[in-house]
Scaffold this active site. Structure first.
Site, mmCIF file in Angstrom:
data_model
loop_
_atom_site.group_PDB
_atom_site.id
_atom_site.type_symbol
_atom_site.label_atom_id
_atom_site.label_comp_id
_atom_site.label_asym_id
_atom_site.label_seq_id
_atom_site.Cartn_x
_atom_site.Cartn_y
_atom_site.Cartn_z
ATOM 1 N N ASN A 163 -23.238 36.069 -15.580
ATOM 2 C CA ASN A 163 -23.501 35.727 -14.178
ATOM 3 C C ASN A 163 -24.841 35.000 -14.139
ATOM 4 O O ASN A 163 -25.849 35.517 -14.631
ATOM 5 C CB ASN A 163 -23.540 37.021 -13.348
ATOM 6 C CG ASN A 163 -23.861 36.788 -11.880
ATOM 7 O OD1 ASN A 163 -24.481 35.789 -11.507
ATOM 8 N ND2 ASN A 163 -23.449 37.718 -11.036
ATOM 9 N N GLU A 164 -24.838 33.784 -13.561
ATOM 10 C CA GLU A 164 -26.040 32.953 -13.598
ATOM 11 C C GLU A 164 -27.250 33.618 -12.952
ATOM 12 O O GLU A 164 -28.391 33.243 -13.219
ATOM 13 C CB GLU A 164 -25.775 31.595 -12.939
ATOM 14 C CG GLU A 164 -25.628 31.646 -11.432
ATOM 15 C CD GLU A 164 -25.502 30.248 -10.815
ATOM 16 O OE1 GLU A 164 -24.511 29.585 -11.079
ATOM 17 O OE2 GLU A 164 -26.404 29.845 -10.068
ATOM 18 N N ILE A 165 -27.023 34.588 -12.094
ATOM 19 C CA ILE A 165 -28.138 35.267 -11.426
ATOM 20 C C ILE A 165 -29.025 35.972 -12.459
ATOM 21 O O ILE A 165 -30.178 36.297 -12.173
ATOM 22 C CB ILE A 165 -27.599 36.242 -10.358
ATOM 23 C CG1 ILE A 165 -28.663 36.587 -9.329
ATOM 24 C CG2 ILE A 165 -27.039 37.512 -10.989
ATOM 25 C CD1 ILE A 165 -28.143 37.238 -8.067
ATOM 26 N N GLY A 166 -28.470 36.186 -13.672
ATOM 27 C CA GLY A 166 -29.277 36.769 -14.737
ATOM 28 C C GLY A 166 -28.715 38.068 -15.279
ATOM 29 O O GLY A 166 -29.446 39.047 -15.418
#
Lengths: 260, 296
Positions: A54-57
């Site tokens: 997930n790109e949010i980290g």
């Protein structure tokens, strides 16, 4: 058409076709909705070692319910790793370790390039959407991309309003000349067919047609010319096991798999 | 030395024309109470930046506080679009630099490292790059060590980074739980940092688990202790997003008129306490409490 599709919905077929794009042991970014259901199905069938990022980290979440987006902690539940944007988009994606990005799009062109930015309204003005976020990074830097889009003439277009996410750019070899790693778009999944990419031209080619969809229907709803081989295979339907997993385990509320 | 100040004093550190890096991501960990205060103070001419914008950016743009936007995306997730952001960009009512999320993160990283730029391979061949080149914030160059094309993205040094934290001590050491998106780089790049914390704990508690500290005290200019300061967005392990209020906001931001009515009712005529009363008070807030096992 009714007999061919009575046993499953088009979105269930797309989930299954999407799941087959994801392989065991891969690192993948998957978008909300059908891509996410497809990843969950792949993990429960042929790809237990598929790792979702997930790109949010964060990495490898095991959500037990659907949320509303990447920022929803429902999609973070069970993760094995939490960090920053740089951790996943940088040290994994930019480093070249991400196998596939499975992304939505506002428009897709004949070279598998995608628009995630804005469309033209009928009055000619621009309608801006939220923006591509990390999708350009994924399409630029992942080893390959799978794009999902609704099969309509205004979405499968000759010319994009905005080339946000590169596929083959303007043909075979163009990505390498531009300095981009990876192969770009390797397939485009719609509610009517699955496109692959012809490596000699970089153009989309129909790989399989969904049950009940005619060649005329496909041509009429595609905004760029397509060649259709006479012996095109039909997209493989879901198995009983896959349908059971989708309906009873992954999406019991039928949030994404009721209809497309 | 304590960094604890009231909300108004922290907001006063943000001046007309400043560049503010916003800490939220879509519907999570937005610094809503601080943004409300900036709207009430009629701050003008801001540059705002964030990888993925949320309500905080939409409120500031809708209320006329913003001159320039630096971003990669943003929405209310499934609740809808950031109507004020998207309309301002469509009409070119504000200047904007629109780039990939990693490009923006790398611009902060360059600022954080004191370097003029960072190289990146994102955006090559796309329509994102030419406007950034024209704006003088990106260039396409060849790798001087013999490799291929690269994009050089220019350093970004915000005047202030604002970040919402679950926990801080009075000195301004701030602990963030959950994913941190571009917070690390934005905080490290900024000239000063304002922390809004749900809870203030003893310094010993922070020093017991210092690996969870996102902002060390020496970076923090001001700390505001204000529970529910991120409502209606989610704060991991504290409270869920308020779906009812997000739906209401998503509807309001579709037009400037409805947005103005929203701001009159929920921002201009309130302080944080009366805002929380207006959105449903203690009963509503209790319903949002995170389950300690799930984190939401």
């Amino acid at each position: 058409m009714a007999t061919a599709t009575a046993a499953f919905t088009t979105s269930e077929l797309m989930v299954v076709a999407g799941a087959r794009e994801l392989h065991d042991g891969e690192l993948a970014f998957v978008g909300l909705g059908i891509p996410q259901v497809a990843a969950a199905l792949a993990q429960r069938t042929h790809a237990p070692g598929l790792v979702v990022l997930n790109e949010i980290g964060l990495a490898d979440p095991r959500p037990i319910e659907f949320g509303v987006g990447n920022a929803d902690p429902r999609h973070w539940y069970g993760a094995s790793f939490m960090g920053s944007f740089s951790d996943v988009m940088g040290y994994l994606l930019a480093r070249g370790l991400v196998d596939v990005g499975f992304l939505g799009a506002l428009e897709v062109d004949a070279f598998g390039n995608a628009n995630a930015t804005e469309v033209r309204r009928e009055d000619g003005s621009t309608r801006r959407f939220g923006g591509g976020g990390g999708s350009n990074d994924i399409a630029s830097l992942a080893r390959s991309t799978v794009v999902i889009v609704r099969h309509e003439r205004r979405k499968l277009v000759e010319r994009l309003e905005h080339l946000t996410n590169p596929g083959s750019l303007d043909g075979a070899g163009a990505r390498t000349r531009a300095g981009l790693p990876g192969d770009g778009t390797r397939s485009v999944l719609t509610d009517k067919c699955v496109f692959g990419v012809d490596p000699s031209s970089g153009r989309l080619v129909v790989r399989s047609v969904h049950p009940g969809i005619t060649a005329d229907e496909l041509r009429a709803s595609t905004g760029f010319p397509i060649d259709l081989a006479p012996d095109l295979p039909t997209t493989a339907p879901p198995t009983r096991e896959e349908l059971e997993l989708i309906r009873e385990v992954i999406d019991p509320d039928r949030r994404y798999t009721r209809s497309f | 030395m304590t960094k604890l100040v009231p909300l108004g004093e922290a907001a006063a550190l943000i001046h007309d024309g400043d560049h503010v890096a916003l800490g939220g991501f879509s519907i999570t960990r937005n610094t809503i109470a601080l943004v409300h205060e900036l709207v009430r103070r009629k701050v003008r001419g801001l540059t705002i930046s964030a990888c993925v914008l949320g309500i905080e950016a939409d409120l500031l743009i809708g209320a006329g506080c913003v001159e320039r936007l630096v971003y990669s995306g943003g929405s209310l997730d499934r609740f809808g679009q950031l109507g004020r952001v998207n309309e301002a960009v469509e009409r070119k009512a504000i200047a904007f630099e629109y780039m990939s999320g990693l490009a923006l993160t790398f611009r902060y990283a360059a600022g954080a490292l004191g370097l003029p730029y960072m190289p990146i391979r994102s955006m090559l061949g796309s329509d994102l790059l030419p406007p950034l080149v024209a704006a003088g914030v990106a260039r396409e160059e060849r790798d001087p060590f013999g490799g291929g094309p690269l994009v050089l993205v220019r350093a970004l040094v915000p005047d202030v980074a604002v970040v919402h934290a679950q926990v801080a001590d009075a000195d301004g050491n701030a602990r963030v739980l959950g994913p941190r998106w571009d917070n690390d780089e934005a905080v490290a790049a900024a000239r000063s940092v304002i922390v809004i914390a749900e809870e203030v704990v003893d310094a010993e508690e922070i020093r017991r688990l210092p690996e969870l500290t996102l902002v060390p005290s020496f970076r923090t200019s001001a700390l505001v202790h204000l529970p529910y300061a991120a409502h209606p967005t989610a704060v991991y392990r504290r409270y869920d997003y308020d779906a009812d209020h997000l739906r209401l906001y998503a509807e309001a931001t579709r037009s400037q008129r409805a947005f103005d009515d929203y701001v009159d009712r929920y921002v201009r005529s309130t302080d944080h306490a009366s805002y929380l009363a207006a959105i449903g008070g203690e009963a509503k807030l209790a319903s949002l409490a995170a389950d300690s096992r799930l984190g939401y």
